[in-house]
Design an enzyme around this catalytic site. Structure first.
Site, PDB file in Angstrom:
ATOM      1  N   ARG B  27      28.982  52.748  49.219  1.00 27.10           N
ATOM      2  CA  ARG B  27      28.266  52.353  50.445  1.00 27.10           C
ATOM      3  C   ARG B  27      29.254  51.956  51.536  1.00 27.10           C
ATOM      4  NH1 ARG B  27      27.949  48.494  54.299  1.00 27.10           N
ATOM      5  NH2 ARG B  27      28.324  46.923  52.689  1.00 27.10           N
ATOM      6  N   ASP B  28      29.946  50.867  51.361  1.00 26.32           N
ATOM      7  CA  ASP B  28      30.840  50.357  52.402  1.00 26.32           C
ATOM      8  C   ASP B  28      31.960  51.350  52.676  1.00 26.32           C
ATOM      9  OD1 ASP B  28      31.915  48.598  54.252  1.00 26.32           O
ATOM     10  OD2 ASP B  28      32.830  47.291  52.761  1.00 26.32           O
ATOM     11  N   HIS B 220      35.511  39.289  49.881  1.00 28.89           N
ATOM     12  CA  HIS B 220      35.519  40.686  50.341  1.00 28.89           C
ATOM     13  C   HIS B 220      36.654  40.821  51.355  1.00 28.89           C
ATOM     14  CE1 HIS B 220      33.144  44.460  51.329  1.00 28.89           C
ATOM     15  NE2 HIS B 220      33.982  44.404  52.347  1.00 28.89           N
ATOM     16  N   HIS B 222      39.815  42.838  53.372  1.00 31.32           N
ATOM     17  CA  HIS B 222      40.345  44.117  53.852  1.00 31.32           C
ATOM     18  C   HIS B 222      41.866  44.013  53.905  1.00 31.32           C
ATOM     19  CE1 HIS B 222      36.647  46.251  55.663  1.00 31.32           C
ATOM     20  NE2 HIS B 222      36.253  45.403  54.748  1.00 31.32           N
ATOM     21  N   CYS B 253      35.099  49.489  58.871  1.00 33.29           N
ATOM     22  CA  CYS B 253      33.877  49.150  59.594  1.00 33.29           C
ATOM     23  C   CYS B 253      33.850  49.929  60.888  1.00 33.29           C
ATOM     24  CB  CYS B 253      33.821  47.654  59.884  1.00 33.29           C
ATOM     25  SG  CYS B 253      32.425  47.229  60.946  1.00 33.29           S
ATOM     26  N   ASN B 262      39.168  48.694  53.044  1.00 30.68           N
ATOM     27  CA  ASN B 262      38.845  47.690  52.056  1.00 30.68           C
ATOM     28  C   ASN B 262      39.991  47.559  51.065  1.00 30.68           C
ATOM     29  OD1 ASN B 262      35.921  46.797  52.219  1.00 30.68           O
ATOM     30  ND2 ASN B 262      35.660  49.006  52.395  1.00 30.68           N
TER      31      ASN B 262
END
Lengths: 310, 310
Positions: B27-28, B220, B222, B253, B262
């Site tokens: 997803r991300d 989370h 990056h 993003c 990420n």
């Protein structure tokens, strides 16, 4: 250069207030470049690193030019280098001949290089571990008698491409042998970049337990597996306050296939700046220098920070 | 794949014995790909991730396809997905319509996404922070009543490309609002990758002080500035045991220019494996998956470990 984010500076109890970065780009970085870099570029690189605030810059090497042709201009470089007050420029010295040349060039600090493993000693120094220690003994002794500081690199401390895992006891014994020669500093190297933080802490604890003062210990991480900064944090938590890094992440090791990329000084600086740890080095000037060097070398810097800001 | 070094596994007192990795690649990661990836490739990706041992895999998103065309096939993907026993497949849900679709697809867990800053709330959600919390309130309430777990993402917790530094108190307040809605997990996001370890520890201490159980908190990170793994180590030292990562470092993003990459799951796994922290995920299978996906996407993975081993 894009606008730089300025997050909070928030420290961490027990970390050193100040870290000395040993900038290894001009030697450890450039010696792995296949194309020979012009002397003028090297001199400008050294000037820019000093301008950025570095006070400890490994300048070049007196290893025989047949082994490291990139640094065959060591003598001329040192003659032309504008040595700044307050900046130390150690040079790599393999043997008595190298020391003669270093002394003639007026250096204040040399570095020798040992291996934690037999196989890498033979590959890198063409002799056994004990033979290499014996070779360095008179070099260190004379250098110290001449008033020079002596840094000892110890390679393959956390893994070896030929031998695999390296027992901590073996590493600590090799470190002890080098320090017993009279070296003033020990740089513990993860030459192939495989270490993780628990290993780092365990080795540093063993060195300390063996009577090696962690004030004399530097860490030298490679980012091959992305672990260099986490390992640095672990070392700082143990009290280490000398960290090797290479501007823009230049370098690796030509005799160890899987060794790529020193820890980039910019990535280290981002962490230290954020932690409020003083270094005296200006990140923006360093990023500009690495962008400039990347243009000279014809390929982008692997540093995440240089990629983000450059 | 070249031979993998196997350094010592040496732990670290006080770290969690086991970490749950929330794999966000499908997803991300994929939502930031400009070229639409075939459904068959997505399904194989999800299968490979489960084969590698992942038990928490963010599968897709019910954000309106106009916003994220890459994931417009969410409904079909969930219908065709071979959902493995013991594996959770959360999906992103922005509003009541999204929840309807998620419930119809039989998902067991959803994720909502808030912002720690006003500017990013407006850019990403097209409304103010408080309006976005109000929008999510009935979604979380109904999801919980239907027996679903609800993960709350909180973006821009350590810096914002428009607002710069973000005060810890502001972040903790935003986190508290989301948890007060009834969310079962909070994922604290460094969306632009600027955080350093002291910040991470300070925020986690504040969340804990506010009564948020760190057992419910994920991190989370990056790797934009190379800090993700050092920050992860800091979070583990605080007791966090859920870490988000993306296979091969896919993602970023699309609405935050400086957000790249990420944390790569492989780089995380190298650290956790070395520390002896259990994850249940097989590094070699994951590297193979990321090499396979890189071929599909036509560019190399930014993961250091994938580059070294792939």
């Amino acid at each position: 250069m894009s606008a730089r984010q300025l997050p909070d500076q928030i420290g961490w109890d027990g970390l050193p207030e100040r870290v000395t970065i040993c900038e290894v780009g001009p030697r450890d970085g450039l010696q792995n470049e296949s194309g020979v870099v012009d002397l003028a570029v090297k001199l400008e690189f050294l000037d820019r690193l000093a301008d950025a605030g570095h006070t400890l810059i490994e300048a070049t090497s007196f290893v025989h030019p047949a082994w490291v042709p990139q640094l065959a201009d060591a003598q001329e470089l040192l003659a032309k280098l504008d040595r700044r007050p307050g900046v130390r420029y150690p040079v790599l010295v393999p043997n008595a001949t190298g020391l003669d040349r270093a002394l003639a060039a007026g250096v204040e600090q040399i570095a020798i290089f040992g291996s934690a493993t037999e196989t890498f000693a033979r590959k890198n120094l063409n002799r056994s571990r004990s033979e290499s220690v014996a070779m360095f003994a008179p070099v260190v002794s004379r250098a110290r008698a001449e008033g020079l500081a002596v840094r000892a690199y110890l390679s393959m401390c956390f893994g070896d491409p030929w031998e695999g895992r390296v027992p901590l006891r073996q590493v600590a014994d090799a470190a002890g042998e080098l320090m017993a020669l009279g070296c003033t500093e020990l740089s513990v190297g993860d030459t192939i970049g495989v270490a993780t933080p628990g290993q780092v802490r365990a080795l540093l604890a063993m060195l300390s337990g063996d009577g090696i003062d962690l004030d004399q210990v530097a860490v030298h991480f490679h980012d091959t597996y992305g672990q260099a900064l986490a390992n640095t944090l672990a070392a700082l938590q143990c009290g280490v306050h000398i960290v090797d890094a290479s501007a823009g992440g230049l370098g690796g090791c030509p005799y160890a296939e899987s060794a790529t990329g020193n820890l980039a000084t910019e990535d280290l600086l981002w962490q230290l700046d954020g932690l409020g740890v003083q270094t005296g080095v200006d990140l923006d000037k360093l990023v500009s220098t690495s962008v400039w060097m990347a243009e000279r070398l014809g390929r982008p810097s692997p540093s995440r920070v240089v990629q983000a800001l450059g």
